[in-house]
Design a protein around this motif. Structure first.
Motif, PDB file in Angstrom:
ATOM      1  N   ARG A  92      40.623  39.943  49.629  1.00 53.21           N
ATOM      2  CA  ARG A  92      41.505  39.135  50.590  1.00 53.21           C
ATOM      3  C   ARG A  92      40.562  38.202  51.403  1.00 53.21           C
ATOM      4  O   ARG A  92      41.013  37.814  52.372  1.00 53.21           O
ATOM      5  CB  ARG A  92      42.434  40.026  51.515  1.00 53.21           C
ATOM      6  CG  ARG A  92      43.646  40.500  50.573  1.00 53.21           C
ATOM      7  CD  ARG A  92      44.211  41.685  51.334  1.00 53.21           C
ATOM      8  NE  ARG A  92      45.389  42.368  50.415  1.00 53.21           N
ATOM      9  CZ  ARG A  92      45.138  43.166  49.430  1.00 53.21           C
ATOM     10  NH1 ARG A  92      43.933  43.412  49.118  1.00 53.21           N
ATOM     11  NH2 ARG A  92      46.225  43.496  48.887  1.00 53.21           N
ATOM     12  N   GLY A  93      39.418  38.134  50.754  1.00 49.03           N
ATOM     13  CA  GLY A  93      38.375  37.319  51.250  1.00 49.03           C
ATOM     14  C   GLY A  93      37.664  37.610  52.561  1.00 49.03           C
ATOM     15  O   GLY A  93      36.854  36.806  53.390  1.00 49.03           O
ATOM     16  N   VAL A  94      37.472  38.959  52.867  1.00 51.71           N
ATOM     17  CA  VAL A  94      36.532  39.488  53.898  1.00 51.71           C
ATOM     18  C   VAL A  94      35.555  40.269  53.363  1.00 51.71           C
ATOM     19  O   VAL A  94      35.682  41.479  52.808  1.00 51.71           O
ATOM     20  CB  VAL A  94      37.365  39.947  55.190  1.00 51.71           C
ATOM     21  CG1 VAL A  94      36.563  40.648  55.969  1.00 51.71           C
ATOM     22  CG2 VAL A  94      38.584  39.237  55.581  1.00 51.71           C
ATOM     23  N   LYS A  95      34.316  39.846  53.396  1.00 56.36           N
ATOM     24  CA  LYS A  95      33.232  40.489  52.758  1.00 56.36           C
ATOM     25  C   LYS A  95      32.677  41.412  53.934  1.00 56.36           C
ATOM     26  O   LYS A  95      32.543  41.187  55.139  1.00 56.36           O
ATOM     27  CB  LYS A  95      32.053  39.797  52.389  1.00 56.36           C
ATOM     28  CG  LYS A  95      32.327  39.201  50.945  1.00 56.36           C
ATOM     29  CD  LYS A  95      31.023  38.652  50.173  1.00 56.36           C
ATOM     30  CE  LYS A  95      30.463  39.175  49.225  1.00 56.36           C
ATOM     31  NZ  LYS A  95      31.483  39.663  48.026  1.00 56.36           N
ATOM     32  N   LEU A  96      32.342  42.651  53.522  1.00 58.46           N
ATOM     33  CA  LEU A  96      31.808  43.616  54.416  1.00 58.46           C
ATOM     34  C   LEU A  96      30.252  43.903  54.113  1.00 58.46           C
ATOM     35  O   LEU A  96      29.916  43.860  53.139  1.00 58.46           O
ATOM     36  CB  LEU A  96      32.470  44.888  54.432  1.00 58.46           C
ATOM     37  CG  LEU A  96      33.835  45.071  54.495  1.00 58.46           C
ATOM     38  CD1 LEU A  96      34.672  46.482  54.660  1.00 58.46           C
ATOM     39  CD2 LEU A  96      34.198  44.467  55.903  1.00 58.46           C
TER      40      LEU A  96
END
Length: 407
Positions: free
Chosen positions: A91-95
């Motif tokens: 969903r477009g959120v890199k950790l």
């Protein structure tokens, strides 16, 4: 099918999104009693949001939970840390992973996580209502086929399924409305707090930290190793915070009044430490004890420990009396501090206690007493140590509940 999700925090949003994505025909309504959504997500990790922990195996991951470890081990097989990372990345959120295993968004902003959850909820068609508190839930009866959710403004809401994600509550009375449903409630007590030491002998060293120390509680089988931080009110850092979680109920029963023993050199025992000091004395007889710190301890801490050992500022190792050596040994291995009270860790409040797990099906998070009623997040008697574990429990239980409600 109408689904009511009570609580606009991490677990509530995750449950609502999962349910709405899995069953687009379901009408999912999320109710939050305050005007703020995802408030804990926004303040967590100093405003960076410690999303999860880089511990991807269900067994080892579950070992970071003083309460709920056994039940979560199975739950993590369905949705654990790896699944959380994938969910956000899709969903477009890199950790990213930090040295201690904690995982944060690459933006270093908790707003990124909050925005993602809000966006996904809206995209999935979840209706979000703020300023809507719940006073009571009436389960279905022989004559009424649905749940009735009583709202604080006097209105009612009908739902086929209800997910409760109202978080931990510092007061037992905060669970009264759930107690009415017949679920056993374990009394809430604080978890994750720092130690107040009014007569702290190291008060002047505020801000000094040691990367590896051991904190042990006198008279208890409680100890933890890790970074230790000296504060103006006492002691903090992972060693204290994690110990506070494991000993939450014990510390509560002691009324937060006990003796802590600080070990600044946990790699040594008394015998090996004595030998180490003797070797150093023979190798460096003319060095001044106070001004030459050992064991990579900060200069100011070493000086304070030598002061506790009553070592004169100019005495050399060759001249150090045996009784002062013994006192230095004590200060290094078993420095006693009298803890009187606690301080909440930052703005984060974590409790142990809540809905007892024995009446919850941990595969689906459904109540064993009322089919169609679900629980997720900190409202359950589940809590993790610091490091992203409490959020992981929220994502996991929210996901399982959302998936089960959608079917």
């Amino acid at each position: 099918m109408k689904i009511a999700v009570i609580g606009g925090g991490a677990a509530g949003f995750f449950g609502a999104i999962t349910c709405a994505e899995a069953n687009p025909d379901a009408e999912v309504v999320l109710l939050e009693k305050t005007t703020k959504l995802l408030s804990k997500v926004l303040v967590s990790g100093g405003g960076r949001c410690n999303v999860t922990h880089h511990c991807f195996a269900p067994g080892p991951l579950s070992q970071h939970y003083p309460r709920g470890a056994k039940q979560l081990k199975e739950a993590f097989k369905s949705f654990g840390s790896q699944e959380t990372v994938t969910w956000f990345e899709q969903r477009g959120v890199k950790l990213k992973t930090e040295a201690d295993g904690r995982m944060f968004p690459v933006t270093d902003s908790s707003q990124t996580i909050a925005d993602c959850l809000l966006q996904q909820a809206r995209k999935a068609g979840v209706t979000i209502k703020t300023g809507v508190g719940v006073t009571r839930i009436a389960p279905p009866t022989q004559t009424i086929a649905h749940f009735i959710v009583y709202l604080i403004n006097g209105n009612q809401l009908q739902a086929d399924r209800v997910l409760v994600c109202t978080g931990g509550n510092p007061k037992a009375s905060g669970y009264d409305w759930l107690r009415e449903l017949g679920h056993p409630i374990l009394e809430p007590v604080p978890s994750l707090f720092t130690f107040n030491v009014p007569g702290n002998p190291l008060k002047e060293l505020m801000g000094v930290s040691v990367p590896h120390a051991k904190v042990r509680i006198a008279g208890q089988k409680l100890e933890y190793e890790g970074p230790l931080l000296i504060t103006h009110w006492g002691y903090s850092g992972p060693a204290v915070l994690k110990l506070s979680a494991w000993g939450a109920r014990i510390f509560h029963d002691l009324n937060y009044s006990f003796t802590a023993l600080l070990n600044w050199v946990p790699e040594f025992n008394e015998e090996s430490l004595r030998a180490e000091l003797q070797n150093y004395r023979q190798a460096h007889p003319k060095k001044v004890v106070v001004t030459n710190p050992l064991f990579s301890l900060p200069q100011r801490l070493w000086k304070a420990l030598t002061t506790l050992a009553e070592i004169s500022p100019d005495v050399k190792w060759a001249e150090l009396p045996g009784k002062n050596t013994n006192k230095l040994l004590e200060a290094l291995l078993r420095m006693q501090v009298d803890v009187k009270g606690k301080t909440t860790f930052k703005e984060e409040f974590v409790t142990c206690g809540g809905i007892g797990l024995q009446q919850v099906n941990m595969k689906t998070m459904e109540s064993r007493l009322h089919p169609g009623l679900y629980f997720a997040g900190e409202v359950l008697d589940i809590d993790g140590i610091t490091g992203g574990f409490n959020f992981q429990a929220a994502w996991t239980t929210g996901y399982l509940a959302g998936r089960a409600m959608a079917s």
